[in-house]
Write an enzyme that holds these catalytic residues in place. Structure first.
Site, PDB file in Angstrom:
ATOM      1  N   ASP A  71     -11.627 -52.661   6.212  1.00 25.35           N
ATOM      2  CA  ASP A  71     -10.376 -54.320   6.922  1.00 25.35           C
ATOM      3  C   ASP A  71     -10.718 -55.394   5.939  1.00 25.35           C
ATOM      4  O   ASP A  71     -11.075 -55.886   5.240  1.00 25.35           O
ATOM      5  CB  ASP A  71     -11.333 -53.975   8.279  1.00 25.35           C
ATOM      6  CG  ASP A  71     -12.854 -54.204   8.088  1.00 25.35           C
ATOM      7  OD1 ASP A  71     -14.175 -54.757   7.422  1.00 25.35           O
ATOM      8  OD2 ASP A  71     -13.369 -55.581   9.467  1.00 25.35           O
ATOM      9  N   GLU A 135     -15.996 -54.916   8.783  1.00 28.83           N
ATOM     10  CA  GLU A 135     -16.727 -55.548   8.027  1.00 28.83           C
ATOM     11  C   GLU A 135     -16.337 -57.404   8.808  1.00 28.83           C
ATOM     12  O   GLU A 135     -16.851 -58.196   9.050  1.00 28.83           O
ATOM     13  CB  GLU A 135     -17.495 -55.941   7.279  1.00 28.83           C
ATOM     14  CG  GLU A 135     -18.385 -55.819   6.075  1.00 28.83           C
ATOM     15  CD  GLU A 135     -17.942 -58.123   5.885  1.00 28.83           C
ATOM     16  OE1 GLU A 135     -19.034 -58.728   5.863  1.00 28.83           O
ATOM     17  OE2 GLU A 135     -17.020 -58.198   5.767  1.00 28.83           O
TER      18      GLU A 135
END
Length: 380
Positions: A71, A135
């Site tokens: 991400d 994250e």
């Protein structure tokens, strides 16, 4: 044929995986890993995408793990980018795009290294990849979800390497052997509203709040420790929502973030704040509420086998012996450290989260080579 980590980085950057969107990145990686004989599971929790992949037997005596995320943060003003943020264009020696540095190049490098290693020299043990799509977000349903699933299903890593960018300026100059903790304190002062010309009829929450913040910032929290810099406290916002100049507000709020070393814990800093608050309440008559959000405790992986193994691999490829550091922000290593010993090593991180994020193309291959050396030495 060996996997080209530059091409894989480009393929991943073209996936618009802004947290919590999967964007096709984990689908791409799962296909590659399954094709190389990895057992794969999608561990999605609360809408957050995650991927677990293992080559070798579950419960093997030696199991080396890699951890990373696909991400990315939002692109910001797309018009300000020199190259399209999801175009993965190569120009002037760089691969451009959101996530190129943080950290799709790292994921590409350890995925390529792991696949080629188990294909060419199958080890006596297992290799695990844990890759999250959360994250850059809250982090509660990313690596934590993977670790929860692993515990419930008898999966375990003996040691782990997180592929976050760790080098300030030159490839190979720094690795992380721990991280400072982080706690955010949300403070609200409740006073009594009144006319600014008649302060004796009111209780000004701003005065009490300013007094509290002054005490919090008056002295350093500490001078640092053997492996950690000094803890830092930053006031990040103050607000009372009062548009009038002749009104003492009823409430005032502030937010404080503390990055702390191993002299403290989230609990000890919360208690410290509560002690200061009690004194200001007694002095001013203003009451406070405190909410503490601990996003991670400080931790250290002491120099030893794992640290030396990674440092040796970095030095062999770059000619630099990496500095052993605990600097910077938090990472998912703060979760992995409760599962197994963990260190971090990755590329130069100067452009992460910025407009025109980019990675030097000539660093991606050496990063794969470093991860390959780590695997070779670990299973030797």
């Amino acid at each position: 044929m060996p996997i080209d980590p530059v091409q894989l980085t480009a393929d991943l950057v073209r996936c618009p995986s802004v947290t919590p969107e999967e964007g096709g990145a984990l689908v791409l990686l799962e296909g590659l890993l399954r094709g190389a004989g990895f057992e794969c599971h999608r561990i999605d929790r609360n809408g957050v995408p995650n991927l677990f992949a293992r080559w070798g037997a579950r419960g093997a005596a030696k199991t080396f793990g890699f951890n990373g995320h696909t991400d990315v943060v939002p692109v910001g003003d797309e018009a300000a980018w020199t190259h399209p943020p999801f175009g993965a264009e190569i120009s002037d020696g760089f691969l451009w795009g959101r996530g190129a540095t943080d950290m799709k190049s790292g994921v590409a490098a350890f995925t390529a290294a792991a696949i080629d290693f188990v294909t060419e020299t199958p080890p006596d043990g297992a290799v695990i990849l844990t890759i999250t799509g959360d994250e850059e977000g809250a982090g509660r349903d990313g690596t934590l979800a993977l670790l929860d699933w692993m515990e419930a299903n008898g999966e375990a890593m003996s040691h782990c390497l997180v592929g976050e960018p760790t080098c300030p300026e030159r490839m190979g100059e720094m690795m992380k052997i721990g991280r400072r903790g982080s706690i955010t304190l949300y403070l609200e002062a409740q006073g009594v509203q009144g006319h600014a010309a008649y302060p004796h009829r009111a209780k000004n929450p701003l005065h009490a709040l300013v007094s509290l913040l002054g005490q919090m910032t008056a002295q350093p929290l500490d001078a640092g420790t053997a492996h950690f810099d000094a803890s830092t406290l930053q006031i990040v916002t103050i607000d009372c929502g009062n548009p009038a100049t002749n009104v003492i507000p009823a409430k005032a709020r502030a937010t404080v973030n503390i990055r702390f070393n191993d002299l403290h814990s989230g609990a000890s800093l919360s208690d410290w704040a509560k002690g200061l608050i009690a004194g200001v309440e007694t002095e001013t008559g203003v009451t406070f509420t405190l909410r503490a959000d601990i996003s991670g405790e400080s931790f250290l992986t002491p120099p030893g086998m794992l640290v030396d193994l990674v440092a040796d691999a970095v030095e062999a490829e770059t000619g630099l012996r990496p500095e052993l550091s605990t600097s910077g922000g938090t990472s998912d290593a703060r979760f992995v450290k409760n599962h197994c010993p963990v260190v971090e090593f990755g590329l130069v991180g100067q452009t992460m989260h910025s407009v025109d994020e980019r990675v030097a193309v000539d660093q991606i291959g050496p990063l794969k080579a470093i991860y390959t050396r780590v695997l070779q030495a670990y299973f030797a």
